[in-house]
Design a protein around this motif. Structure first.
Motif: not given
Length: 566
Positions: A345-346, A351-352, A357-359, A412-413
């Motif tokens: 989860q961490t 990753k989220q 940040t990229v977005r 991400l996938e």
């Protein structure tokens, strides 16, 4: 001693908690003095009033907490306890202090005496942490035992439904919640009060009083040789027999140890289903009511003696310890899985954050592109050539950013797919744990069967060793007799040798005596011849007309002279 101390602490904790009226975790010193005095009395510990007054002397500290009472309890009471007190009396004293405050006022299917027995059973099955609770696995174990004792069928679906509705905020039930659960008849529907009471008493006898088996049988007397019906109670190291099942009139005990044995006997004297218990100094002939009861008693006594040889605890205590160890192991595995899930989860959160940040960077880039586009439109006439170059460069940058976004989306996938695989793995691990639990139960069944086969093999081996010992003793006896005969033969030969030597000695002495006799005879003949010759010479002048040697003829005519001449 540590197990006994933990056992006592559970009952004392209930008493201490009952005295804590305002739930502050502290009890007045006067009440603790009374509690300590009562504990010393029922535990048969020498009462030390000086130490009691010194520990609970009046000062400004006020009531004493559980942690403040523990040093005195350990030093002056628990460390001095021996296993010679009445455990039922001790538990009943602690029960009396807490029952009125905590027992529900609503009508129950069980009596207060049955509730007391459930309270003692709870202390035996509860976890070794405070406040005391009984976990769902032990609740299921206890309810199964009660259902079996009542002769009913266990409703697993009903219990699973009860577990689903169980309060997730609690790890188990308190003793008063357990008493209410059993007393409201939820798992004993269709059973009357007497049946439930008998079931509670049976489970209490097994788990608390260590009663492995009990029932009526006939016993043959040692003096009058008459048969009398008695109520027998089998415990881990003793068989007690009473006049009746109320246990009021005890008639005797059969002390069991690793040297005892139990044997089946053929029917005789009108008695059937006989078996024999052999102890160090006595044997007991007993008649069961039927063949099934006879086999059950023989098996139970045989198992008890086997446990004594191994130095093991009663079966229900070993089973409780195994269940606790299994729960600890499963809890550790579950904590490990939870730790791994937290790590995943961490990582997912990280990753989220990276994607966010990229977005934001993309949005900022888009905003900057819009501003530059506006400036480009304003300066289109003046900077057309330069704008073309900048436009190409901007397109290239946008393409690179799109490629990065596509790459991040792919990552991400893949990450979400990995999370799904871990979740599938978690479900498979749960199924594997269930399979392992079933395998352990099968393994325990096989182990018991192997233990019985090993016991039979050891009995046969003991018989063979006994026969071998008897043969060795017979051989030793024969060797001893042979050695004795050999010694007698040697003595006779020695005596014969001595007799032969004596005979030879006598023969030699006889020859010597004969030679001496012949010598003496020869000397006597010589002397006789001399005398006769002297007479012959004396007579020669008187007769000269005789032959030339008349004396010789005269001499030879005498037998002695003939012998001498020869």
């Amino acid at each position: 001693m540590g197990g006994l101390k933990d056992e006592l602490l559970k009952a004392i904790w209930h008493a201490f908690t009952a005295l804590d009226l305002d739930h502050s975790g502290k009890v007045s010193k006067s009440q603790l003095k009374v509690l300590s005095h009562n504990l010393c009395t029922v535990l048969k510990v020498p009462h030390d009033p000086v130490a009691l007054e010194e520990h609970f002397r009046d000062d400004d500290e006020g009531p004493v907490s559980n942690q403040g009472y523990m040093p005195y309890l350990n030093k002056f009471i628990l460390e001095k306890v021996q296993d010679n007190f009445d455990k039922i009396e001790f538990n009943r004293m602690c029960w009396t202090l807490c029952v009125k405050k905590n027992l529900t006022k609503s009508p129950l299917l069980i009596t207060e005496e049955d509730a007391f027995k459930v309270w003692v059973i709870f202390n035996f099955l509860s976890e070794d942490k405070y406040p005391l609770i009984i976990v769902p696995e032990e609740i299921e174990y206890l309810l199964k035992k009660l259902t079996e004792a009542m002769g009913g069928g266990w409703q697993q679906e009903q219990f699973e439904h009860y577990k689903i509705n169980f309060d997730d905020s609690k790890d188990g039930l308190s003793v008063w919640e357990l008493i209410e659960l059993i007393g409201n008849g939820q798992f004993s529907k269709g059973m009357d009060r007497q049946t439930v009471s008998m079931a509670i008493n049976e489970v209490f006898n097994e788990l608390i009083l260590d009663v492995l088996k009990q029932g009526y049988m006939m016993k043959k007397g040692h003096r009058r040789k008459n048969w009398t019906e008695r109520w027998f109670v089998l415990k881990p190291n003793i068989i007690s027999y009473y006049v009746g099942e109320d246990l009021k009139d005890k008639k005797g005990d059969i002390l069991l140890d690793e040297n005892c044995c139990v044997e089946s006997l053929p029917d005789k004297d009108g008695k059937k289903c006989l078996f024999l218990i052999k102890c160090f100094d006595k044997t007991f002939e007993i008649s069961a009511s039927d063949k099934k009861k006879k086999q059950e008693w023989i098996q139970a006594i045989h198992s008890t003696i086997h446990l004594l040889k191994l130095g093991s605890s009663p079966p229900h205590k070993e089973a409780r310890q195994r269940r606790k160890e299994l729960r600890k192991k499963l809890l550790a595995e579950q904590e490990e899985l939870e730790r791994q899930m937290k790590e995943l989860q961490t990582a997912n959160e990280n990753k989220q954050q990276e994607l966010e940040t990229v977005r934001k960077k993309l949005e900022e880039a888009a905003s900057r592109a819009a501003e530059e586009e506006k400036k480009r439109l304003q300066t289109q006439v003046e900077l057309q050539a330069r704008f073309s170059t900048e436009l190409e460069r901007e397109k290239l940058i946008r393409q690179q950013m799109e490629e990065q976004v596509a790459q991040k989306s792919s990552e991400l996938e893949q990450y979400l797919q990995r999370v799904q695989e871990l979740e599938d793995m978690y479900l498979k691990l749960q199924e594997a744990l269930e399979d392992e639990r079933q395998a352990r139960q099968d393994e325990e069944t096989v182990r018991k069967l192997q233990a019985r086969l090993l016991e039979e093999e050891s009995s046969k081996r003991a018989e063979l060793e006994k026969w071998h010992l008897e043969q060795q003793q017979a051989i030793q006896t024969t060797e001893a007799e042979k050695q004795e005969l050999e010694n007698q033969r040697v003595l006779k030969e020695r005596a014969l040798q001595e007799a032969m030597e004596q005979l030879e000695q006598l023969e030699l002495e006889r020859k010597q005596a004969l030679e001496q006799y012949e010598g003496i005879t020869y000397e006597a003949v010589k002397k006789t011849l001399r005398i006769q010759e002297w007479h012959v010479h004396e007579a020669a002048p008187a007769s000269e007309t005789e032959a030339e040697h008349p004396g010789r003829e005269h001499i030879c005519s005498s037998p002695l002279l003939r012998i001498a001449v020869i």
